[in-house]
Design an enzyme around this catalytic site. Sequence first.
Site, PDB file in Angstrom:
ATOM      1  N   GLU A 195       5.208   2.843 -39.986  1.00 55.49           N
ATOM      2  CA  GLU A 195       6.138   2.412 -38.939  1.00 55.49           C
ATOM      3  C   GLU A 195       5.378   1.547 -37.945  1.00 55.49           C
ATOM      4  O   GLU A 195       4.244   1.869 -37.566  1.00 55.49           O
ATOM      5  CB  GLU A 195       6.684   3.663 -38.254  1.00 55.49           C
ATOM      6  CG  GLU A 195       7.349   3.441 -36.925  1.00 55.49           C
ATOM      7  CD  GLU A 195       7.494   4.733 -36.131  1.00 55.49           C
ATOM      8  OE1 GLU A 195       8.109   4.669 -35.054  1.00 55.49           O
ATOM      9  OE2 GLU A 195       7.002   5.791 -36.588  1.00 55.49           O
ATOM     10  N   ASP A 221     -10.820  12.170 -34.838  1.00 57.51           N
ATOM     11  CA  ASP A 221     -11.427  10.861 -34.528  1.00 57.51           C
ATOM     12  C   ASP A 221     -10.750  10.293 -33.291  1.00 57.51           C
ATOM     13  O   ASP A 221     -10.289   9.156 -33.271  1.00 57.51           O
ATOM     14  CB  ASP A 221     -11.282   9.912 -35.721  1.00 57.51           C
ATOM     15  CG  ASP A 221     -12.146   8.656 -35.584  1.00 57.51           C
ATOM     16  OD1 ASP A 221     -13.001   8.610 -34.672  1.00 57.51           O
ATOM     17  OD2 ASP A 221     -11.970   7.712 -36.383  1.00 57.51           O
TER      18      ASP A 221
END
Length: 297
Positions: free
Chosen positions: A95, A205
């Site tokens: 998206e 991360d």
Amino acid sequence: MELPGWLREELRRNVGSEVLASYSVGGGMICRAARVEFSQGAVFVKWSEQAASRMFDDERDGLASLRDAGALRVPAVVACGPRPGDPGGGYLVLEFVHASEPRDAPAFGTRFGERLAALHRAPDPGRGLFGYHRDNHLGLLVQANPWRDRWWEFYRDCRVAPQVERARSRGLLHAGLERLLEEVLGSVEALLGEAPHEPALVHGDLWSGNLLCSDGEPVVVDPAVYGAHREVELAYVELFGGFPATWRDAYQSCYPVDAGYVRRRPLLQLYPLLVHLNHFGEQYSPHVEEVCRAALR
């Protein structure tokens, strides 16, 4: 920008229509990336013709785990796959998130801190164990995620020790730093063993480049998820900075952190710094040495 022919064909097959236009966007150090327009709208596409195709499926899986947790917004996955007919390379279609600088940075920071606390309060993936149901990647490097019931053991054996060995094999450790790292490895149980037993799903991360603002809401991308002690995520967020300072108080008000975290933080920052050392070279050696010495004080 011009997309590779194989990628255009994969996009046509997965989206169901022809590419109308494509525009280059930042894709990080490993992949190329583009905003790609179709008659149905735009998607974000990242791809590589060299990186292991498994990396893209790892990211797809991580985004699904974060979405299931229901705390932080993540882009929906449209498609994911290997480069056809080639052992290397792959792609991920997401998206398209319309991102911009937050109009109210303190409010955005507060929302991020609250959502991060909610993520860490969500059911952990190992039901009391540390690890994950599959190995995955942090950058180009494999993260091994076997299930372990002790955090210090998981962090030592599955995070720090493999990176130390990789750095040693590549000649990135001078003798003094190697001795210092061996001392740290021998002290991990004493340094982390006192931490509360709190397995949590972490993004893995979470630096500032992987946090987007869309209509004032925090959106995270590029995860390297696993079940960890939540303190390792907080240490990573604090390592390189770049987040609105209000996130800390918001997190603490939602999910207070054990007082011993400050003592453990340097050791918890060692893993991402070793990953940076192995990705980018000896420029990170002084920072690795700094956190080692701080951990052993």
